[in-house]
Design a protein around this motif. Sequence first.
Motif, PDB file in Angstrom:
ATOM      1  N   VAL A 220       0.837  -1.196   0.000  1.00 50.56           N
ATOM      2  CA  VAL A 220       0.000   0.000   0.000  1.00 50.56           C
ATOM      3  C   VAL A 220       0.873   1.248   0.000  1.00 50.56           C
ATOM      4  O   VAL A 220       2.058   1.197   0.344  1.00 50.56           O
ATOM      5  CB  VAL A 220      -0.932   0.032   1.234  1.00 50.56           C
ATOM      6  CG1 VAL A 220      -1.866  -1.167   1.252  1.00 50.56           C
ATOM      7  CG2 VAL A 220      -0.127   0.081   2.539  1.00 50.56           C
ATOM      8  N   ILE A 231      -5.342   5.613   1.698  1.00 51.79           N
ATOM      9  CA  ILE A 231      -4.265   4.676   1.388  1.00 51.79           C
ATOM     10  C   ILE A 231      -4.691   3.787   0.233  1.00 51.79           C
ATOM     11  O   ILE A 231      -5.771   3.183   0.258  1.00 51.79           O
ATOM     12  CB  ILE A 231      -3.908   3.800   2.610  1.00 51.79           C
ATOM     13  CG1 ILE A 231      -3.731   4.677   3.865  1.00 51.79           C
ATOM     14  CG2 ILE A 231      -2.663   2.969   2.330  1.00 51.79           C
ATOM     15  CD1 ILE A 231      -2.617   5.683   3.757  1.00 51.79           C
ATOM     16  N   CYS A 255      -2.330  -5.520   7.616  1.00 55.03           N
ATOM     17  CA  CYS A 255      -2.161  -4.219   6.976  1.00 55.03           C
ATOM     18  C   CYS A 255      -3.025  -3.156   7.659  1.00 55.03           C
ATOM     19  O   CYS A 255      -2.557  -2.056   7.967  1.00 55.03           O
ATOM     20  CB  CYS A 255      -2.509  -4.325   5.500  1.00 55.03           C
ATOM     21  SG  CYS A 255      -2.310  -2.791   4.571  1.00 55.03           S
ATOM     22  N   VAL A 256      -4.294  -3.487   7.898  1.00 52.95           N
ATOM     23  CA  VAL A 256      -5.208  -2.541   8.550  1.00 52.95           C
ATOM     24  C   VAL A 256      -4.708  -2.182   9.949  1.00 52.95           C
ATOM     25  O   VAL A 256      -4.710  -1.011  10.345  1.00 52.95           O
ATOM     26  CB  VAL A 256      -6.625  -3.136   8.614  1.00 52.95           C
ATOM     27  CG1 VAL A 256      -7.532  -2.289   9.502  1.00 52.95           C
ATOM     28  CG2 VAL A 256      -7.229  -3.237   7.209  1.00 52.95           C
ATOM     29  N   LEU A 259      -2.012   0.361   9.940  1.00 55.69           N
ATOM     30  CA  LEU A 259      -2.396   1.699   9.481  1.00 55.69           C
ATOM     31  C   LEU A 259      -3.238   2.465  10.497  1.00 55.69           C
ATOM     32  O   LEU A 259      -3.470   3.669  10.330  1.00 55.69           O
ATOM     33  CB  LEU A 259      -3.181   1.590   8.165  1.00 55.69           C
ATOM     34  CG  LEU A 259      -2.403   1.088   6.943  1.00 55.69           C
ATOM     35  CD1 LEU A 259      -3.352   0.856   5.784  1.00 55.69           C
ATOM     36  CD2 LEU A 259      -1.318   2.075   6.548  1.00 55.69           C
ATOM     37  N   LEU A 267      -8.872   2.865   3.376  1.00 53.52           N
ATOM     38  CA  LEU A 267      -8.070   1.962   2.558  1.00 53.52           C
ATOM     39  C   LEU A 267      -8.842   1.687   1.273  1.00 53.52           C
ATOM     40  O   LEU A 267      -9.965   1.178   1.319  1.00 53.52           O
ATOM     41  CB  LEU A 267      -7.784   0.660   3.307  1.00 53.52           C
ATOM     42  CG  LEU A 267      -6.867  -0.352   2.604  1.00 53.52           C
ATOM     43  CD1 LEU A 267      -5.481   0.243   2.356  1.00 53.52           C
ATOM     44  CD2 LEU A 267      -6.744  -1.629   3.432  1.00 53.52           C
TER      45      LEU A 267
END
Length: 299
Positions: A220, A231, A255-256, A259, A267
């Motif tokens: 990302v 993102i 990933c989440v 972030l 996202l």
Amino acid sequence: MTFELSDSLKTDLLKALENQEQSFVIDAEKGSLIESDAAESLCDEDKFYSIPEWTSENGFRLRQDFAEGIRSPLVHDELMEVLRSGRGVFRNFRNVVKSYPEADKLWHKYRNQKLLEFITEWYNSLREVWGLEKLDQIPESDDMLVHDDFSFEEYDPKFNEEIRQNLYAILDGSNDNLPAEVNSAFQQMWQNRFKSDCQSEQSGFICHSLSDEFAGCILVKPVCDDRKNVILVTNFFVSARFRGLGIGTELISMCVSSLKSDEEKWLLMPNIIIPEAIRPLLVRTGFVQVDFGFLLKIN
């Protein structure tokens, strides 16, 4: 005479249930299995218990349920073909799962879990006769404990070549319904896009099997310098042989989590990188479909 369902007895029962060549009984006094022939030569019949019957029909249904439930398309299709063949089903089933090491691990977890549930249900029926409280059923295991069978690392540019090779391997599957020049242009577009993304500041996660085989990734970057709270997913894919094992879900989750902050973030996964097959996964993980792709509110 009663007996305890010890861990060692459970292990022996797991092995004995699908043993079609020998028959066993439980010696309640010793809390262990002995062959039925040996028990018949002894006089004290009150201390022996027949083990629960696990038939070939039970074994077939167990394999059918596993095949129907596994989310890996390749494994699912091969196993269902074996089950429909009607010949050498158990042997061929074993051969298929062995050819997919991660699916093989899932199968053994699933098989052991279901057999333990079967054993516990049978043992509880005995405890009811003995006037004892039933044991709690064994909680269902999480077949998606992917960290047991895969390693996850934060993205580093050193992985770019590995990602590129695996991405291009996927793109090599040309669409037979399109002219060769269109397929070639499409692949070139992805190659140019990947090179461009590699020159920007990306983050994300890479997944490998325990044998260090590339399994998948999510990459990302902010959409632009003045919109860092939006993102963009630049790459998200799982290698074909590892699909349906929970890797995609775990990559998104990691990933989440990375972030999350006090600032509201979004996202965005644009339509250009979303194959039809992963759309249900995105919905399950909280993404909402919008005109230009799928969007997830992080905070």
